[in-house]
Design a protein around this motif. Sequence first.
Motif, PDB file in Angstrom:
ATOM      1  N   GLY A  74      -4.401  -3.277   8.951  1.00 28.24           N
ATOM      2  CA  GLY A  74      -3.973  -4.313  10.012  1.00 28.24           C
ATOM      3  C   GLY A  74      -4.624  -5.637  10.267  1.00 28.24           C
ATOM      4  N   SER A 100      -1.153  -0.439   7.336  1.00 35.83           N
ATOM      5  CA  SER A 100      -0.503  -1.290   8.397  1.00 35.83           C
ATOM      6  C   SER A 100      -1.416  -1.369   9.798  1.00 35.83           C
ATOM      7  N   LYS A 128      -0.660  -0.179  12.523  1.00 41.34           N
ATOM      8  CA  LYS A 128      -0.490   1.184  13.146  1.00 41.34           C
ATOM      9  C   LYS A 128      -1.293   2.222  12.487  1.00 41.34           C
ATOM     10  N   GLU A 129      -1.930   1.843  11.243  1.00 42.94           N
ATOM     11  CA  GLU A 129      -2.882   2.999  10.417  1.00 42.94           C
ATOM     12  C   GLU A 129      -4.392   2.413  10.674  1.00 42.94           C
TER      13      GLU A 129
END
Length: 392
Positions: free
Chosen positions: A275, A251, A253-254
Amino acid sequence: MGTRLRETLLLHGLRLLHKFDARQPAPHRLGTKAIRRILAISSTAIGDTLLSTPALRSLRLAYPQAQISVLLNTDYTALFANNPDIDEIIPYAGGYRRFLRLACSLRRRHFDMVVILHGNEPQATPLAYLSGADFRFKLPNNNDFRFLLSNHEAEHGWDAFAHGIDQRLAVAALAGGAPTDHRMTLPVAEAHAAALDQRLASRGITGKATLIGFQPGASTISRRWSANNFAELGRRLLARYPDCHLILTGSPKERKLAAGIAEAIAAPRVWNTAGELPLAELPALMQRLALLVTGDTGPMHMAVAVDTPVVALFAVSDWQCSGPPAGEKGSRHFVIQKWRTCTPCLSKRCPYAEPPCMANISVDEVETAVTDCLAGKPGRVSRASAPPEIFL
């Protein structure tokens, strides 16, 4: 107002409302055309919702003419937009945010039945009741709001079900659902597959290239294999397979986590998609991979759903409850299951930056699983007996 106070007020208010409830639904309506509008609640994470798709198929088989609406986490609606068993997606923000507004909206839809396949309490069961539906089914049904359910008399906890899919199918069966298998449904749209092909071509990756996926992130730190291990595994695989490319998934955030791994591998045949890809295109990527190395994650379930083999790494969670169908005849999935190192296991509140339970999984054994998978060997489950625990 505190969450606990809201829950207490909601509980007492619904007890009073339920006391004067005059609804007397006729059980013979279940499994018939009298059920015209169904609400299914599966409002948590991606993997949890994928595990709900066999139950949605069960309901569709039993009620082919019914309108099936699904309450889904707002962030993941695009992933399930083309599911053939879903007629309408209702976005859900979670918690008490717009709770009363949502309850009123559901009531206006006049549902005949609500099935809670996987939803957080204390909101899921009250929403089912406030929708006005005559039938409301949920398992497990051992929470404080169970008196609102149609199946409140026989109490069942999570230990009554071997796997998360079994739990959801049991809910569908209570609702009159038809028998079906455990296959998860995740269609890959042609447009998304074409978009992925263009992305791959722009990076010089041909259709003959072997793509190996790494999913380093997870919903909790306790389910993550270390970034250093992923980097070491990546370097070994690139050296062993000159035609392979490593695809890092995750994601937004990752993305930083994945970028660190890509930098440590330091090779041109690494693409960090974390992302970068729209969520709706992720099934197409998972389908294109030769395999995915992952912890207990939503992308793991996505890969399984599109029939891509996984090398799945487990410690805190139990693969038999939430993993792929590894170990079965014909399975291509490889599972490495270690033990919970700490007593008690704090799981979502794990205090370690690199959990010792996941550190028990060596790069050597993951590399062996990857090479066996690429060689077409049957899937397997590798277990290890636990040494004395670390007491926190």
